[in-house]
Design a protein around this motif. Structure first.
Motif: not given
Length: 312
Positions: A118-119, A112, A160-161, A164-165, A114-115, A50, A158, A109
């Protein structure tokens, strides 16, 4: 690398899953246990990657800004401190990272992204980012401190992350805190003169074998150990003991009897700490009391035999 405490947690979860499902296929459950541990390494690599993906996005946006029709002087001559970060660049150039991502088909990544956005948005809004860009000092030490804090303050917490996981693999819910600590340790140990190389999942063969042995021997002796526990808890009906407590005590007994190099007190302390995270508020006291009684009796009866000095 995965530590023994987290191995114990993963084994506990597999024993609990077998009991709750009334499944007696130990071979199948052991395969799932080992698979879930292997997937921890995927999570570890994805989190490190990331850092690279956020940097790539920053670079892409920077190039797009230069092509604006009404580009400002800042657009044309941007601050490239983040793009030039030596630690992230070492990760981006890492052959071991690239190989692992390719072999294990970890394209999260790209699929997806979008993550990543976001970060990056959160990073841009932070004082951490502003202060880093404003810092005129150009050194590996500054770059390393920034990357460590970027991960600790923005990526690790985070929500949202984390969601996701969890959607990707349910067992990752319990792995995230451990993996975050693992990533931070990895970043802290990185040296300027060294290439970034992924380590091993297990410390050594003993730790890898510990997974299977602890699981198998706990399951195979489950009924025997249950009687040992009942004998030491005469005022408790077996069904009144929390399922997790019973499993943790059985696992501890397995260690007492089968792992000669692990001190009794280390075993007891480990399961007390796990109980604090996974069972009731009073479980740690209960487990401590039961294991203390059992360890003393087993030592007296020579069912516990430890190798080396100071192992009791």
């Amino acid at each position: 690398m995965i530590n023994r405490r987290h191995i114990r947690v993963k084994v506990m979860q597999s024993v609990y899953a077998m009991q709750q499902s009334h499944n007696d296929d130990m071979v199948r459950e052991e395969k799932f246990l080992k698979h879930s541990i292997l997937k921890i390494f995927d999570l570890y690599v994805l989190n490190i990657q990331l850092l690279v993906e956020v940097q790539k996005l920053a670079s892409k946006k920077m190039e797009l800004s230069k092509r604006k029709i009404l580009a400002t002087s800042e657009d044309l001559k941007p601050n490239t401190k983040f793009i030039d970060n030596k630690v992230i660049n070492a990760i981006a150039e890492s052959i071991s990272m690239e190989s692992y991502l390719e072999v294990n088909k970890l394209s999260n990544w790209s699929l997806d992204d979008e993550y990543v956005k976001i970060l990056f948005d959160e990073l841009q809004k932070s004082d951490l980012y502003k202060n880093y860009l404003d810092n005129k000092e150009d050194s590996y030490k500054i770059d390393k401190a920034f990357v460590h804090d970027f991960y600790k303050e923005i990526i690790a917490p985070n929500e949202k992350l984390a969601e996701y996981y969890e959607d990707k693999m349910i067992s990752w819910v319990d792995d995230i805190p451990f993996v975050n600590t693992w990533v931070l340790k990895t970043l802290s140990k990185q040296k300027e003169s060294k290439n970034f190389i992924l380590g091993n999942l297990y410390k050594d063969k003993d730790d890898e074998d510990f997974v299977s042995e602890l699981f198998r021997k706990t399951m195979l002796k489950s009924k025997t150990y249950e009687q040992d526990i009942t004998d030491k808890t005469p005022n408790w009906e077996t069904d009144r003991i929390a399922d997790i407590d019973m499993i943790l005590i059985k696992m501890a007994i397995t260690e007492f009897v089968n792992f000669a190099s692990i001190p009794v007190r280390v075993t007891i302390n480990e399961y007390i700490e796990i109980a604090k995270d996974y069972s009731t508020s009073k479980s740690s006291y209960f487990i401590n009391g039961v294991l203390d009684k059992i360890s003393k009796e087993f030592t007296k009866d020579k069912r516990i035999v430890k190798i080396g000095r100071g192992l009791l």
